[in-house]
Design an enzyme around this catalytic site. Structure first.
Site, mmCIF file in Angstrom:
data_model
loop_
_atom_site.group_PDB
_atom_site.id
_atom_site.type_symbol
_atom_site.label_atom_id
_atom_site.label_comp_id
_atom_site.label_asym_id
_atom_site.label_seq_id
_atom_site.Cartn_x
_atom_site.Cartn_y
_atom_site.Cartn_z
ATOM 1 N N ASN A 57 0.853 -1.193 0.000
ATOM 2 C CA ASN A 57 0.000 0.000 0.000
ATOM 3 C C ASN A 57 0.900 1.258 0.000
ATOM 4 O O ASN A 57 2.120 1.133 0.132
ATOM 5 C CB ASN A 57 -0.917 -0.047 1.232
ATOM 6 C CG ASN A 57 -0.130 0.150 2.508
ATOM 7 O OD1 ASN A 57 0.947 -0.405 2.669
ATOM 8 N ND2 ASN A 57 -0.632 0.956 3.401
ATOM 9 N N CYS A 108 1.950 3.657 2.031
ATOM 10 C CA CYS A 108 3.002 3.968 3.037
ATOM 11 C C CYS A 108 3.855 2.763 3.386
ATOM 12 O O CYS A 108 4.735 2.847 4.252
ATOM 13 C CB CYS A 108 2.361 4.578 4.261
ATOM 14 S SG CYS A 108 1.449 6.086 3.853
ATOM 15 N N GLU A 142 3.285 -0.253 4.825
ATOM 16 C CA GLU A 142 3.162 -1.146 5.983
ATOM 17 C C GLU A 142 2.421 -2.447 5.670
ATOM 18 O O GLU A 142 2.457 -3.362 6.486
ATOM 19 C CB GLU A 142 2.506 -0.417 7.170
ATOM 20 C CG GLU A 142 1.051 -0.021 7.023
ATOM 21 C CD GLU A 142 0.872 1.335 6.334
ATOM 22 O OE1 GLU A 142 1.813 1.770 5.649
ATOM 23 O OE2 GLU A 142 -0.205 1.933 6.473
#
Ligand code: ADP
Length: 578
Positions: free
Chosen positions: A275, A277, A279
Site C-alpha cells: 500500500n 506507506c 506497511e
C-alpha cells in the site's frame, strides 16, 4: 438511545474531525457531532458480529467498541471512521491492484484505482509486468511506451479524484530492480513535478543486494519472455537510487525476497507491491484494514513509578483484533475481486501510535538502547496476544478460507487472519488521539503543520513538553516563545538535561537508531513497518547509502528516508518563527 459521552479531544483533533470526518448537509454545514460519529462507527462494526452472536451480544460489542474508541485507547484507520454507517461503507486504507501488460489491463487498473480512491483507500501497484519502453506492440507494430509513461496516467487520474471531497488519493508504485526500464523509474520524480501522487519504491531482490555487496553485474529480465536482455552494474544502479533519494526522498526500497519469505499464502500468489506507506505487503486485489492502539494510554503508576499496563494492553489487543475482523464483515468493497480476495485471507493490521510519548512517560530517551528494548517487548506482546485472539476467533468462526495451503497449515496453527499486525503512520488518527504518530520520535517540539488539511495550518507546541516544563516551573513567558522560535530546546537557556534527553527529536537521532527501532518492531510484526528515516539537511549521500544497505542486512522489509528540506512542500516544518 444515545448516552452523552465524554471524549477528551484537543483543539487540533476537533479541527481534523470537522474538516474530514463529520457529516455535512448539502450546504456543507456540519450535521454530526464527534459523539454521533463514534456511535455510528461502533454500531456499524458491531454488526460484523451478526453471523455469530445474538442481538444482545451485538449490543455488548457495540458498547465495547464505543468505549474502545471514545477512550482514545484505539482508533481504526481513517476510512473506517469516515465511512462506517455511511453510504460509501468502504472501511479499508490499503489496497494493491494488478497491472497487466495490455491496454485493457492498464486501463482496467486505472478504473479500479479510481473506484478505490474515491472511497478513501490508498492503492499500490507493481508495474513490473509491463513490457519495457521501445518494445514491440504486436497489434499496431508500434513501440511500447514503458511503465513510467503509463504511471503518469495513474498519477493524473489520482490528481483529479478527490476522495469524497475530503483528501487526495495516494499511490505506491513499485518496479523490480531487474526491469529493463529501472533507471528511468529511479529518476522519474527528480524534476519535482512528475508522479507527485506516487511514492515510488524499487523492488530490490536478494540477487541485486548480493551483486551490490560483491560489486558485480546483475541481469535485466524481460517481463514477457523471462529472458535476460541486458546487464547493469549493481553499484551504478544503487548510486542512482541513493542520489535520487537524497535529493527528493524517492525512491525507497522494498526488499521483495524478505517480504515473500514471510508471505503467509505463497501458494495463492507472490507479493509484488505494498500500500502507499509500505506497511502492508499485499497480493493483487487484496485489501487490509488497520487499527492502532494508543500506547500513551497503556501506562499506569505504581508507587509513583510509571510502567506499561500489560493487563490493559492485553485487553485492548483482544478487542482491537476482534474489531478489525468485524470490519471485514461490516465493510463494502469497491469491486467484487477485492471482496473475494480480502475475505479469503482476512488480513488485518493492528499497530500502535504514541510510542514516543510512551517512552517519554517511562523516562526513556528514544535515542537510548533501552528504547529498542521497550519497542521489542511491546511488539512481542502485541504480536503474541494478536495471535492468541485470532486463534480463538478461528475456533469460533472458522479459519481464513485460504488457510489450507498456507504457512499456518504447515505449522498446525489455526488462525482467523492471515496477518494480524502492522505499523501504520497514523498521520491523521494520531492527531485525533492527541499523541505522537506511529513509532516515530517527536519530529519537533514546536511546529507548523501544513497541508494536512487542505489549506489549513496548525501551530503547535508539543503539549507533553508543556506538561514537563510546568513540572520544572519553566512554562514561562520567556522560555516558551524561545522554544517556539527555535523549534526546539537546543540553545535555550535553563532547560534541565533530563528534559533535553527525553525530548530528543527526529533529526537529532542518528539514522542507526531509527533503523534499530524499526528493526525491533519488524521482528514482531507480520506485515511491515511504516517508518521514515528522517535525516538532517546536511546529510551526505554516502549516509543514505549506508542506511539502505543496513536496512537489508537487518532484515527490514523496506526503507524510506527523507532529508529535511529536500521537497518544496513537506508536511512537517520546523519552528514557527519564519
Ligand atoms: P490515518 O491516520 O488517516 O488512518 P495513516 O497515516 O496511518 O492513515 O496511513 C495508513 C494508510 O492509509 C496508508 O498507508 C495508505 O494506504 C492510506 N492513506 C493514507 N493517506 C491517504 C490518502 N491521502 N489517500 C489514500 N490513502 C491514504
Amino acid at each position: 438511545m444515545q448516552t452523552m459521552l465524554e471524549i477528551k479531544l484537543s483543539k487540533n483533533a476537533l479541527k481534523v474531525l470537522e474538516a474530514r470526518y463529520l457529516k455535512r448537509d448539502a450546504e456543507r454545514r456540519i450535521i454530526e457531532t464527534p459523539e454521533e460519529l463514534f456511535h455510528l462507527v461502533a454500531g456499524c462494526i458491531a454488526q460484523g458480529e451478526a453471523m455469530w452472536v445474538s442481538p444482545q451480544q451485538i449490543d455488548h460489542w457495540r458498547r465495547e467498541y464505543l468505549e474502545l474508541m471514545t477512550s482514545l485507547d484505539f482508533l481504526p484507520n481513517s476510512p473506517t471512521l469516515m465511512n462506517a454507517g455511511k453510504p460509501l461503507g468502504q472501511l479499508s486504507a490499503c489496497f494493491v491492484l494488478p497491472v497487466e501488460d495490455s491496454m485493457e489491463g492498464i486501463f482496467e487498473a486505472v478504473k479500479q484505482m479510481a473506484l478505490v480512491q474515491r472511497t478513501g483507500g490508498g492503492t499500490g501497484f507493481s508495474f513490473s509486468r509491463l513490457r519495457p519502453k521501445g518494445d514491440l506492440v504486436a497489434s499496431t507494430s508500434g513501440e511500447a511506451s514503458g511503465p513510467v509513461s503509463f504511471m503518469k496516467i495513474f498519477d493524473c487520474a489520482t490528481e483529479n479524484i478527490k476522495q469524497g471531497g475530503k483528501r487526495r488519493g495516494a499511490n505506491m508504485g513499485v518496479l523490480r530492480v531487474d526491469h529493463p526500464d529501472i533507471m528511468e523509474f529511479i529518476t522519474a520524480k527528480l524534476d519535482g513535478v512528475t508522479l507527485q501522487n506516487f511514492n515510488i519504491s524499487v523492488g530490490a531482490t536478494d540477487t541485486f543486494m548480493k551483486a551490490l555487496e560483491q560489486d558485480s553485474d546483475y541481469e535485466l529480465i524481460h517481463p514477457r519472455t523471462g529472458k535476460c536482455v541486458g546487464r547493469l552494474r549493481a553499484n551504478a544502479v544503487f548510486d542512482t537510487i541513493v542520489h535520487a533519494a537524497w535529493r527528493t526522498g524517492d525512491p525507497g526500497l522494498l526488499f521483495l525476497d524478505t517480504i515473500n519469505r514471510s508471505n503467509p499464502t505463497p501458494r495463492v500468489g507472490e507479493i509484488e507491491a505494498t500500500n502507499p506507506c509500505g506497511e502492508i505487503p499485499l497480493l493483487p486485489y487484496e485489501s487490509c484494514n488497520l487499527g492502532s492502539i494508543n500506547l500513551s494510554r497503556m501506562i499506569h503508576e505504581r508507587q509513583g513509578h510509571p510502567s506499561v499496563d500489560w493487563q490493559k494492553l492485553r485487553a485492548t489487543v483482544r478487542k482491537a483484533i476482534r474489531f478489525l475482523d468485524d470490519v471485514i464483515e461490516a465493510g463494502r468493497y469497491p469491486i467484487p475481486e477485492i471482496e473475494r480476495m480480502t475475505k479469503s485471507n482476512r488480513k488485518v493490521g493492528l499497530g500502535l501510535m504514541g510510542f514516543a510519548e510512551l517512552l517519554i512517560r517511562l523516562g526513556v530517551s528514544y535515542a537510548s538502547p533501552e528504547a529498542v528494548t521497550v519497542a521489542e517487548n511491546i511488539m512481542r506482546f502485541i504480536d503474541e496476544e494478536s495471535l492468541a485472539i485470532s486463534q480463538e476467533l478461528a475456533a469460533e468462526r472458522g479459519v481464513f478460507p485460504n488457510w489450507k495451503g498456507s504457512v499456518y497449515e504447515d505449522r498446525g496453527i489455526q488462525l482467523r487472519n492471515a496477518t494480524r499486525t502492522a505499523i501504520a503512520p497514523t498521520g491523521t488518527i494520531s492527531i485525533i488521539a492527541g499523541t505522537s504518530a506511529g513509532i516515530e520520535p517527536l519530529f519537533a517540539l514546536a511546529y507548523k503543520r501544513s497541508h494536512v488539511l487542505d489549506g489549513q495550518t496548525l501551530y503547535e507546541l508539543n503539549p507533553l513538553l508543556l506538561e514537563y516544563l510546568a513540572r520544572y516551573g519553566l512554562d514561562t513567558n520567556k522560555i516558551i516563545p524561545e522554544i517556539l522560535e527555535r523549534g526546539g530546546l537546543k540553545d535555550v537557556d535553563g532547560i534541565p538535561g533530563e528534559i533535553k534527553r527525553l525530548f530528543v527529536t527526529s533529526l537529532e537521532i542518528p539514522f542507526e537508531q531509527h533503523l534499530r527501532i524499526q528493526a525491533a518492531f519488524q521482528r514482531h510484526v507480520d506485515n511491515s513497518v511504516s517508518k521514515t528515516i528522517n535525516l538532517p539537511h546536511d546529510t551526505a549521500p554516502s549516509l543514505v547509502a549506508e542506511a539502505y544497505r543496513q536496512a537489508w542486512e537487518m532484515g527490514l522489509k523496506g526503507i524510506t528516508i527523507y532529508r529535511y528540506g529536500s521537497k518544496q512542500t513537506q508536511v512537517l516544518e520546523l519552528g514557527v518563527g519564519e
